[in-house]
Design an enzyme around this catalytic site. Structure first.
Site, PDB file in Angstrom:
ATOM      1  N   ASN A  14      12.553  -3.778   5.270  1.00  0.00           N
ATOM      2  CA  ASN A  14      12.337  -5.091   4.658  1.00  0.00           C
ATOM      3  C   ASN A  14      13.544  -5.568   3.847  1.00  0.00           C
ATOM      4  OD1 ASN A  14       9.871  -4.887   5.882  1.00  0.00           O
ATOM      5  ND2 ASN A  14       8.728  -4.440   4.009  1.00  0.00           N
ATOM      6  N   TYR A  47      -5.657  -3.356  -9.603  1.00  0.00           N
ATOM      7  CA  TYR A  47      -5.175  -2.614  -8.427  1.00  0.00           C
ATOM      8  C   TYR A  47      -5.577  -1.144  -8.527  1.00  0.00           C
ATOM      9  CZ  TYR A  47      -2.232  -6.695  -7.343  1.00  0.00           C
ATOM     10  OH  TYR A  47      -1.784  -7.952  -7.053  1.00  0.00           O
TER      11      TYR A  47
HETATM   12  P1  NDP Z   1       2.566  -7.993   2.628  1.00  0.00           P
HETATM   13  O1  NDP Z   1       1.848  -9.154   3.215  1.00  0.00           O
HETATM   14  O2  NDP Z   1       4.034  -7.958   2.804  1.00  0.00           O
HETATM   15  O3  NDP Z   1       1.891  -6.660   3.216  1.00  0.00           O
HETATM   16  C1  NDP Z   1       2.427  -5.418   2.886  1.00  0.00           C
HETATM   17  C2  NDP Z   1       1.888  -4.358   3.836  1.00  0.00           C
HETATM   18  O4  NDP Z   1       2.311  -4.642   5.170  1.00  0.00           O
HETATM   19  C3  NDP Z   1       2.407  -2.985   3.520  1.00  0.00           C
HETATM   20  O5  NDP Z   1       1.686  -2.339   2.515  1.00  0.00           O
HETATM   21  C4  NDP Z   1       2.313  -2.308   4.858  1.00  0.00           C
HETATM   22  O6  NDP Z   1       0.942  -1.962   5.089  1.00  0.00           O
HETATM   23  C5  NDP Z   1       2.697  -3.425   5.809  1.00  0.00           C
HETATM   24  N1  NDP Z   1       4.155  -3.492   6.018  1.00  0.00           N
HETATM   25  C6  NDP Z   1       5.133  -3.804   5.124  1.00  0.00           C
HETATM   26  N2  NDP Z   1       6.333  -3.797   5.683  1.00  0.00           N
HETATM   27  C7  NDP Z   1       6.139  -3.464   6.973  1.00  0.00           C
HETATM   28  C8  NDP Z   1       7.024  -3.295   8.058  1.00  0.00           C
HETATM   29  N3  NDP Z   1       8.323  -3.486   7.918  1.00  0.00           N
HETATM   30  N4  NDP Z   1       6.493  -2.950   9.267  1.00  0.00           N
HETATM   31  C9  NDP Z   1       5.174  -2.774   9.417  1.00  0.00           C
HETATM   32  N5  NDP Z   1       4.291  -2.910   8.411  1.00  0.00           N
HETATM   33  C10 NDP Z   1       4.767  -3.267   7.195  1.00  0.00           C
HETATM   34  O7  NDP Z   1       2.348  -7.931   1.062  1.00  0.00           O
HETATM   35  P2  NDP Z   1       1.057  -7.509   0.178  1.00  0.00           P
HETATM   36  O8  NDP Z   1      -0.161  -8.124   0.719  1.00  0.00           O
HETATM   37  O9  NDP Z   1       1.092  -6.051  -0.026  1.00  0.00           O
HETATM   38  O10 NDP Z   1       1.425  -8.241  -1.169  1.00  0.00           O
HETATM   39  C11 NDP Z   1       2.615  -7.858  -1.836  1.00  0.00           C
HETATM   40  C12 NDP Z   1       2.349  -7.784  -3.314  1.00  0.00           C
HETATM   41  O11 NDP Z   1       1.929  -9.048  -3.796  1.00  0.00           O
HETATM   42  C13 NDP Z   1       1.219  -6.835  -3.736  1.00  0.00           C
HETATM   43  O12 NDP Z   1       1.616  -5.492  -3.794  1.00  0.00           O
HETATM   44  C14 NDP Z   1       0.901  -7.378  -5.098  1.00  0.00           C
HETATM   45  O13 NDP Z   1       1.851  -6.925  -6.034  1.00  0.00           O
HETATM   46  C15 NDP Z   1       1.054  -8.875  -4.886  1.00  0.00           C
HETATM   47  N6  NDP Z   1      -0.249  -9.512  -4.601  1.00  0.00           N
HETATM   48  C16 NDP Z   1      -0.737 -10.414  -5.510  1.00  0.00           C
HETATM   49  C17 NDP Z   1      -1.940 -11.028  -5.325  1.00  0.00           C
HETATM   50  C18 NDP Z   1      -2.435 -11.993  -6.338  1.00  0.00           C
HETATM   51  O14 NDP Z   1      -3.595 -12.394  -6.270  1.00  0.00           O
HETATM   52  N7  NDP Z   1      -1.631 -12.374  -7.305  1.00  0.00           N
HETATM   53  C19 NDP Z   1      -2.788 -10.740  -4.151  1.00  0.00           C
HETATM   54  C20 NDP Z   1      -2.171  -9.802  -3.224  1.00  0.00           C
HETATM   55  C21 NDP Z   1      -0.955  -9.238  -3.450  1.00  0.00           C
HETATM   56  P3  NDP Z   1       0.462  -0.783   6.085  1.00  0.00           P
HETATM   57  O15 NDP Z   1       1.637   0.075   6.428  1.00  0.00           O
HETATM   58  O16 NDP Z   1      -0.586  -0.059   5.365  1.00  0.00           O
HETATM   59  O17 NDP Z   1      -0.100  -1.496   7.280  1.00  0.00           O
END
Ligand code: NDP
Length: 326
Positions: free
Chosen positions: A303, A57
Protein backbone atom coordinates in the site's frame (compact mmCIF):
# COMPACT_ATOMS: atom_id res chain seq x y z
CA UNK A 1 9.49 4.09 -3.47
CA UNK A 2 8.39 7.74 -3.55
CA UNK A 3 9.10 9.55 -0.28
CA UNK A 4 6.25 10.01 2.15
CA UNK A 5 4.28 13.21 1.72
CA UNK A 6 3.14 15.14 4.78
CA UNK A 7 0.04 17.34 4.65
CA UNK A 8 -1.22 19.93 7.08
CA UNK A 9 -4.27 18.68 8.92
CA UNK A 10 -6.77 21.33 7.83
CA UNK A 11 -5.78 24.83 8.85
CA UNK A 12 -3.65 23.63 11.79
CA UNK A 13 0.13 23.51 12.01
CA UNK A 14 0.08 19.72 12.44
CA UNK A 15 1.53 17.59 9.65
CA UNK A 16 0.26 14.08 9.02
CA UNK A 17 1.62 11.53 6.57
CA UNK A 18 -0.72 11.27 3.60
CA UNK A 19 -0.97 7.52 4.25
CA UNK A 20 -1.69 6.45 7.81
CA UNK A 21 -2.61 3.22 9.62
CA UNK A 22 -5.67 2.33 11.68
CA UNK A 23 -6.60 -0.57 13.93
CA UNK A 24 -10.28 -1.26 13.11
CA UNK A 25 -11.09 -5.01 12.86
CA UNK A 26 -7.41 -5.92 12.81
CA UNK A 27 -5.39 -5.06 15.92
CA UNK A 28 -6.52 -6.59 19.17
CA UNK A 29 -9.04 -8.66 17.17
CA UNK A 30 -8.39 -10.40 13.85
CA UNK A 31 -4.60 -10.59 14.30
CA UNK A 32 -2.26 -10.95 17.26
CA UNK A 33 -0.04 -8.27 18.76
CA UNK A 34 2.95 -9.63 16.85
CA UNK A 35 1.25 -8.79 13.54
CA UNK A 36 0.12 -5.40 14.82
CA UNK A 37 3.75 -4.69 15.70
CA UNK A 38 5.01 -5.80 12.28
CA UNK A 39 2.46 -3.61 10.47
CA UNK A 40 3.14 -0.57 12.64
CA UNK A 41 6.89 -0.95 12.30
CA UNK A 42 6.70 -1.27 8.53
CA UNK A 43 4.47 1.82 8.44
CA UNK A 44 6.61 3.92 10.78
CA UNK A 45 9.89 2.94 9.12
CA UNK A 46 8.49 4.18 5.82
CA UNK A 47 7.34 7.57 7.04
CA UNK A 48 3.80 6.91 8.28
CA UNK A 49 3.42 9.13 11.34
CA UNK A 50 -0.31 8.84 12.08
CA UNK A 51 -1.99 5.90 13.82
CA UNK A 52 -5.75 5.80 14.30
CA UNK A 53 -7.80 4.14 17.00
CA UNK A 54 -11.16 4.20 18.74
CA UNK A 55 -12.33 3.15 22.17
CA UNK A 56 -14.72 0.74 20.46
CA UNK A 57 -12.15 -1.10 18.31
CA UNK A 58 -11.97 -4.66 19.64
CA UNK A 59 -13.50 -3.21 22.85
CA UNK A 60 -10.32 -1.26 23.63
CA UNK A 61 -7.89 -4.01 22.64
CA UNK A 62 -6.78 -2.13 19.52
CA UNK A 63 -5.59 0.74 21.73
CA UNK A 64 -3.84 -1.76 24.00
CA UNK A 65 -2.06 -3.41 21.05
CA UNK A 66 -0.96 -0.07 19.59
CA UNK A 67 0.09 1.27 22.99
CA UNK A 68 2.17 -1.86 23.70
CA UNK A 69 3.84 -1.65 20.29
CA UNK A 70 4.75 2.02 20.70
CA UNK A 71 6.15 1.35 24.15
CA UNK A 72 8.14 -1.65 22.94
CA UNK A 73 9.64 0.29 20.03
CA UNK A 74 10.39 3.30 22.26
CA UNK A 75 9.24 5.76 19.61
CA UNK A 76 9.91 9.37 20.49
CA UNK A 77 6.55 10.92 21.39
CA UNK A 78 7.03 13.88 19.02
CA UNK A 79 7.67 11.52 16.08
CA UNK A 80 4.11 10.21 15.76
CA UNK A 81 0.53 11.40 15.89
CA UNK A 82 -2.03 9.15 17.52
CA UNK A 83 -5.78 9.41 17.78
CA UNK A 84 -8.70 7.78 19.42
CA UNK A 85 -12.41 8.20 18.98
CA UNK A 86 -15.10 8.43 21.62
CA UNK A 87 -18.72 7.35 21.34
CA UNK A 88 -19.20 3.63 21.98
CA UNK A 89 -17.41 2.99 25.30
CA UNK A 90 -19.49 0.24 26.88
CA UNK A 91 -22.95 -0.98 27.78
CA UNK A 92 -23.61 1.27 30.78
CA UNK A 93 -26.09 4.12 30.30
CA UNK A 94 -23.29 6.67 30.62
CA UNK A 95 -20.68 4.74 28.68
CA UNK A 96 -21.71 5.88 25.24
CA UNK A 97 -22.53 9.07 23.38
CA UNK A 98 -21.06 12.54 23.67
CA UNK A 99 -22.00 13.65 27.16
CA UNK A 100 -19.34 15.55 29.08
CA UNK A 101 -19.11 12.54 31.40
CA UNK A 102 -18.46 9.98 28.67
CA UNK A 103 -16.14 12.20 26.63
CA UNK A 104 -13.87 12.85 29.61
CA UNK A 105 -14.08 9.42 31.23
CA UNK A 106 -13.80 7.66 27.86
CA UNK A 107 -10.70 9.63 26.92
CA UNK A 108 -9.01 8.98 30.26
CA UNK A 109 -9.70 5.24 29.93
CA UNK A 110 -8.34 5.24 26.37
CA UNK A 111 -5.15 6.98 27.52
CA UNK A 112 -4.66 4.28 30.14
CA UNK A 113 -5.01 1.56 27.49
CA UNK A 114 -2.62 3.40 25.18
CA UNK A 115 -0.22 4.05 28.09
CA UNK A 116 0.05 7.65 26.97
CA UNK A 117 -0.42 11.03 28.65
CA UNK A 118 -2.26 12.49 25.67
CA UNK A 119 -3.55 11.74 22.22
CA UNK A 120 -2.86 14.20 19.45
CA UNK A 121 -6.30 13.87 17.92
CA UNK A 122 -9.57 13.06 19.61
CA UNK A 123 -12.70 12.42 17.58
CA UNK A 124 -16.42 12.32 18.30
CA UNK A 125 -16.94 8.97 16.57
CA UNK A 126 -20.54 9.81 15.59
CA UNK A 127 -22.94 12.71 16.22
CA UNK A 128 -25.06 12.47 19.37
CA UNK A 129 -28.33 14.27 18.76
CA UNK A 130 -29.50 13.62 22.34
CA UNK A 131 -26.72 15.62 23.98
CA UNK A 132 -26.72 19.43 23.66
CA UNK A 133 -24.04 20.49 21.18
CA UNK A 134 -22.74 23.05 23.68
CA UNK A 135 -22.02 20.30 26.23
CA UNK A 136 -20.06 18.32 23.62
CA UNK A 137 -18.11 21.35 22.38
CA UNK A 138 -17.23 22.36 25.94
CA UNK A 139 -16.12 18.81 26.87
CA UNK A 140 -13.74 18.50 23.90
CA UNK A 141 -12.33 21.92 24.76
CA UNK A 142 -11.79 20.74 28.33
CA UNK A 143 -9.70 17.82 27.03
CA UNK A 144 -7.56 20.25 25.07
CA UNK A 145 -7.19 22.68 27.99
CA UNK A 146 -6.09 19.82 30.26
CA UNK A 147 -3.56 18.57 27.72
CA UNK A 148 -5.30 15.21 27.29
CA UNK A 149 -5.69 15.87 23.55
CA UNK A 150 -4.33 18.51 21.19
CA UNK A 151 -7.00 18.78 18.48
CA UNK A 152 -10.59 17.61 18.30
CA UNK A 153 -12.66 16.47 15.39
CA UNK A 154 -15.68 14.50 14.32
CA UNK A 155 -16.51 11.37 12.37
CA UNK A 156 -19.49 11.07 10.04
CA UNK A 157 -21.09 14.31 11.18
CA UNK A 158 -23.26 16.11 8.64
CA UNK A 159 -22.15 19.48 7.27
CA UNK A 160 -25.02 20.98 9.23
CA UNK A 161 -23.84 19.42 12.51
CA UNK A 162 -20.29 20.61 11.89
CA UNK A 163 -21.53 24.12 11.14
CA UNK A 164 -23.54 24.08 14.34
CA UNK A 165 -20.45 23.04 16.34
CA UNK A 166 -18.37 25.85 14.80
CA UNK A 167 -21.14 28.39 15.47
CA UNK A 168 -21.39 27.38 19.14
CA UNK A 169 -17.62 27.28 19.60
CA UNK A 170 -17.35 30.78 18.10
CA UNK A 171 -20.07 32.10 20.36
CA UNK A 172 -18.32 30.69 23.44
CA UNK A 173 -14.82 31.70 22.35
CA UNK A 174 -13.89 28.01 22.19
CA UNK A 175 -12.21 25.76 19.62
CA UNK A 176 -14.41 24.07 17.01
CA UNK A 177 -13.67 20.77 15.26
CA UNK A 178 -10.50 20.79 13.15
CA UNK A 179 -10.97 17.55 11.26
CA UNK A 180 -13.63 15.10 10.10
CA UNK A 181 -13.18 11.36 9.61
CA UNK A 182 -15.54 10.28 6.83
CA UNK A 183 -15.62 7.18 4.70
CA UNK A 184 -14.14 8.00 1.30
CA UNK A 185 -13.27 5.64 -1.52
CA UNK A 186 -14.07 5.05 -5.19
CA UNK A 187 -17.48 3.70 -4.22
CA UNK A 188 -18.41 6.13 -1.46
CA UNK A 189 -17.99 9.75 -2.49
CA UNK A 190 -21.12 11.84 -2.03
CA UNK A 191 -20.55 13.30 1.43
CA UNK A 192 -16.84 13.96 0.98
CA UNK A 193 -17.07 15.47 -2.48
CA UNK A 194 -20.42 17.25 -2.32
CA UNK A 195 -21.80 17.79 1.17
CA UNK A 196 -18.48 18.89 2.69
CA UNK A 197 -17.28 20.79 -0.40
CA UNK A 198 -18.08 24.27 0.98
CA UNK A 199 -16.38 23.48 4.31
CA UNK A 200 -12.78 22.83 3.25
CA UNK A 201 -11.76 26.36 2.35
CA UNK A 202 -14.27 28.23 4.49
CA UNK A 203 -13.54 26.40 7.77
CA UNK A 204 -10.13 24.90 7.03
CA UNK A 205 -11.55 21.41 7.65
CA UNK A 206 -8.95 18.64 7.63
CA UNK A 207 -9.91 15.06 6.77
CA UNK A 208 -8.68 11.64 7.86
CA UNK A 209 -10.57 9.35 5.52
CA UNK A 210 -11.51 5.73 6.26
CA UNK A 211 -11.96 2.46 4.36
CA UNK A 212 -10.10 3.66 1.26
CA UNK A 213 -10.24 0.09 -0.12
CA UNK A 214 -13.91 -0.39 0.83
CA UNK A 215 -12.76 -3.11 3.27
CA UNK A 216 -10.63 -4.72 0.56
CA UNK A 217 -13.29 -4.90 -2.18
CA UNK A 218 -11.25 -2.45 -4.27
CA UNK A 219 -8.22 -4.77 -4.19
CA UNK A 220 -10.06 -7.16 -6.52
CA UNK A 221 -9.56 -10.08 -4.14
CA UNK A 222 -13.30 -10.60 -3.73
CA UNK A 223 -14.02 -10.85 -7.45
CA UNK A 224 -13.88 -14.62 -7.58
CA UNK A 225 -14.48 -15.76 -3.98
CA UNK A 226 -14.07 -14.65 -0.38
CA UNK A 227 -10.52 -15.71 0.58
CA UNK A 228 -10.44 -17.59 3.88
CA UNK A 229 -7.81 -15.28 5.38
CA UNK A 230 -9.69 -12.06 4.52
CA UNK A 231 -11.84 -9.94 6.80
CA UNK A 232 -15.03 -10.69 4.88
CA UNK A 233 -14.60 -14.34 5.87
CA UNK A 234 -14.91 -13.40 9.57
CA UNK A 235 -18.15 -15.14 10.46
CA UNK A 236 -18.19 -13.78 14.01
CA UNK A 237 -18.13 -10.14 12.87
CA UNK A 238 -21.60 -8.77 12.06
CA UNK A 239 -20.29 -5.79 10.05
CA UNK A 240 -18.08 -8.03 7.90
CA UNK A 241 -20.92 -10.50 7.38
CA UNK A 242 -23.11 -7.61 6.22
CA UNK A 243 -20.47 -6.34 3.77
CA UNK A 244 -19.95 -9.89 2.46
CA UNK A 245 -23.70 -10.36 1.98
CA UNK A 246 -23.81 -7.00 0.18
CA UNK A 247 -21.52 -8.39 -2.51
CA UNK A 248 -24.27 -10.87 -3.44
CA UNK A 249 -26.78 -8.11 -4.20
CA UNK A 250 -27.21 -6.38 -7.56
CA UNK A 251 -25.41 -3.32 -6.17
CA UNK A 252 -22.55 -5.49 -4.91
CA UNK A 253 -22.20 -7.27 -8.23
CA UNK A 254 -22.10 -3.90 -9.98
CA UNK A 255 -19.22 -2.86 -7.71
CA UNK A 256 -17.30 -6.05 -8.47
CA UNK A 257 -17.87 -5.47 -12.18
CA UNK A 258 -16.38 -1.98 -11.83
CA UNK A 259 -13.35 -3.44 -10.05
CA UNK A 260 -12.90 -5.76 -13.03
CA UNK A 261 -12.97 -2.76 -15.34
CA UNK A 262 -10.36 -0.95 -13.25
CA UNK A 263 -7.91 -3.85 -13.73
CA UNK A 264 -6.64 -2.79 -17.18
CA UNK A 265 -6.06 0.74 -15.88
CA UNK A 266 -3.97 -0.61 -13.00
CA UNK A 267 -2.09 -2.89 -15.41
CA UNK A 268 -1.31 0.04 -17.70
CA UNK A 269 0.04 2.01 -14.71
CA UNK A 270 2.00 -1.07 -13.58
CA UNK A 271 0.41 -1.09 -10.15
CA UNK A 272 -2.00 -3.22 -8.15
CA UNK A 273 -5.68 -2.38 -7.78
CA UNK A 274 -5.08 -1.57 -4.10
CA UNK A 275 -2.38 0.93 -5.05
CA UNK A 276 -4.63 2.49 -7.69
CA UNK A 277 -7.54 2.89 -5.25
CA UNK A 278 -5.31 4.41 -2.56
CA UNK A 279 -3.53 6.74 -5.00
CA UNK A 280 -6.94 7.92 -6.23
CA UNK A 281 -7.77 9.01 -2.66
CA UNK A 282 -4.38 10.67 -2.14
CA UNK A 283 -4.88 12.61 -5.37
CA UNK A 284 -7.78 14.53 -3.83
CA UNK A 285 -6.28 17.68 -2.24
CA UNK A 286 -9.06 17.84 0.35
CA UNK A 287 -7.80 14.57 1.83
CA UNK A 288 -5.29 15.24 4.62
CA UNK A 289 -4.54 11.58 5.23
CA UNK A 290 -5.81 8.23 3.94
CA UNK A 291 -6.16 5.83 6.87
CA UNK A 292 -5.23 2.41 5.58
CA UNK A 293 -5.81 -0.90 7.32
CA UNK A 294 -3.66 -4.02 7.12
CA UNK A 295 -3.83 -7.56 8.47
CA UNK A 296 -0.30 -8.33 7.23
CA UNK A 297 2.89 -6.27 7.03
CA UNK A 298 3.16 -7.19 3.33
CA UNK A 299 -0.09 -5.26 2.73
CA UNK A 300 1.47 -2.17 4.33
CA UNK A 301 4.48 -2.55 2.03
CA UNK A 302 2.24 -2.88 -1.03
CA UNK A 303 0.00 0.00 0.00
CA UNK A 304 2.90 2.38 0.66
CA UNK A 305 3.83 2.03 -3.00
CA UNK A 306 0.57 3.80 -3.89
CA UNK A 307 2.66 6.94 -3.53
CA UNK A 308 4.49 5.96 -6.74
CA UNK A 309 1.17 5.85 -8.57
CA UNK A 310 -0.11 9.32 -7.62
CA UNK A 311 1.97 11.18 -10.25
CA UNK A 312 0.70 8.73 -12.89
CA UNK A 313 -2.89 9.81 -12.30
CA UNK A 314 -2.99 12.33 -15.11
CA UNK A 315 -6.15 14.09 -16.20
CA UNK A 316 -6.66 11.42 -18.87
CA UNK A 317 -6.24 8.53 -16.42
CA UNK A 318 -8.60 10.19 -13.93
CA UNK A 319 -11.19 10.53 -16.71
CA UNK A 320 -10.76 6.86 -17.59
CA UNK A 321 -11.34 5.92 -13.95
CA UNK A 322 -14.34 8.23 -13.77
CA UNK A 323 -15.84 6.56 -16.83
CA UNK A 324 -15.64 3.21 -15.03
CA UNK A 325 -17.01 4.50 -11.74
CA UNK A 326 -19.82 6.36 -13.44
P1 NDP B 1 -9.57 -0.50 4.02
O1 NDP B 1 -10.85 -0.27 3.30
O2 NDP B 1 -8.33 -0.06 3.35
O3 NDP B 1 -9.50 -2.07 4.38
C1 NDP B 1 -8.35 -2.57 5.00
C2 NDP B 1 -8.35 -4.09 4.89
O4 NDP B 1 -8.27 -4.48 3.52
C3 NDP B 1 -7.15 -4.71 5.57
O5 NDP B 1 -7.32 -4.89 6.94
C4 NDP B 1 -7.01 -6.00 4.81
O6 NDP B 1 -8.01 -6.91 5.28
C5 NDP B 1 -7.37 -5.58 3.40
N1 NDP B 1 -6.20 -5.09 2.65
C6 NDP B 1 -5.45 -3.98 2.88
N2 NDP B 1 -4.49 -3.84 1.98
C7 NDP B 1 -4.61 -4.89 1.14
C8 NDP B 1 -3.88 -5.29 0.00
N3 NDP B 1 -2.87 -4.57 -0.45
N4 NDP B 1 -4.27 -6.43 -0.63
C9 NDP B 1 -5.30 -7.15 -0.19
N5 NDP B 1 -6.02 -6.82 0.90
C10 NDP B 1 -5.68 -5.69 1.56
O7 NDP B 1 -9.56 0.26 5.41
P2 NDP B 1 -10.34 -0.04 6.80
O8 NDP B 1 -11.75 -0.37 6.54
O9 NDP B 1 -9.52 -0.97 7.60
O10 NDP B 1 -10.28 1.40 7.44
C11 NDP B 1 -9.01 1.96 7.71
C12 NDP B 1 -9.04 2.64 9.04
O11 NDP B 1 -10.02 3.67 9.03
C13 NDP B 1 -9.45 1.76 10.23
O12 NDP B 1 -8.41 0.97 10.72
C14 NDP B 1 -9.87 2.81 11.22
O13 NDP B 1 -8.74 3.38 11.83
C15 NDP B 1 -10.55 3.83 10.33
N6 NDP B 1 -12.02 3.63 10.30
C16 NDP B 1 -12.81 4.61 10.83
C17 NDP B 1 -14.17 4.49 10.85
C18 NDP B 1 -14.99 5.58 11.44
O14 NDP B 1 -16.19 5.38 11.64
N7 NDP B 1 -14.42 6.71 11.76
C19 NDP B 1 -14.85 3.28 10.34
C20 NDP B 1 -13.93 2.31 9.77
C21 NDP B 1 -12.58 2.50 9.75
P3 NDP B 1 -7.89 -8.52 5.17
O15 NDP B 1 -6.48 -8.88 4.83
O16 NDP B 1 -8.32 -9.04 6.47
O17 NDP B 1 -8.86 -8.90 4.09
Amino acid sequence: MAPMEYRYLGNSGLKVSVLSLGGWVTYGGQVGEDVAEQCMLEAYNNGINFFDNAEVYASGKSEIAMGNAIKKFGWKRSSYVISTKIYWGGDGVNEKGLSRKHIIEGTKAALERLQLEYVDLIFAHRPDVDTPMEETVRAFNYLIEKGLAFYWGTSEWSAEQLTDAWRIADKLGLIGPLMEQPQYNMFHRERFETEYAPLYAKHGLGTTIWSPLASGVLTGKYNTEIPADSRLAMQDNAVMKRIAAGLETAEGKEKLAKVDKLKPIAEKLECTLAQLALAWCVKNPNVSTVITGASKASQVTENLKALDVVPKLTKEVMEEIEAVLG
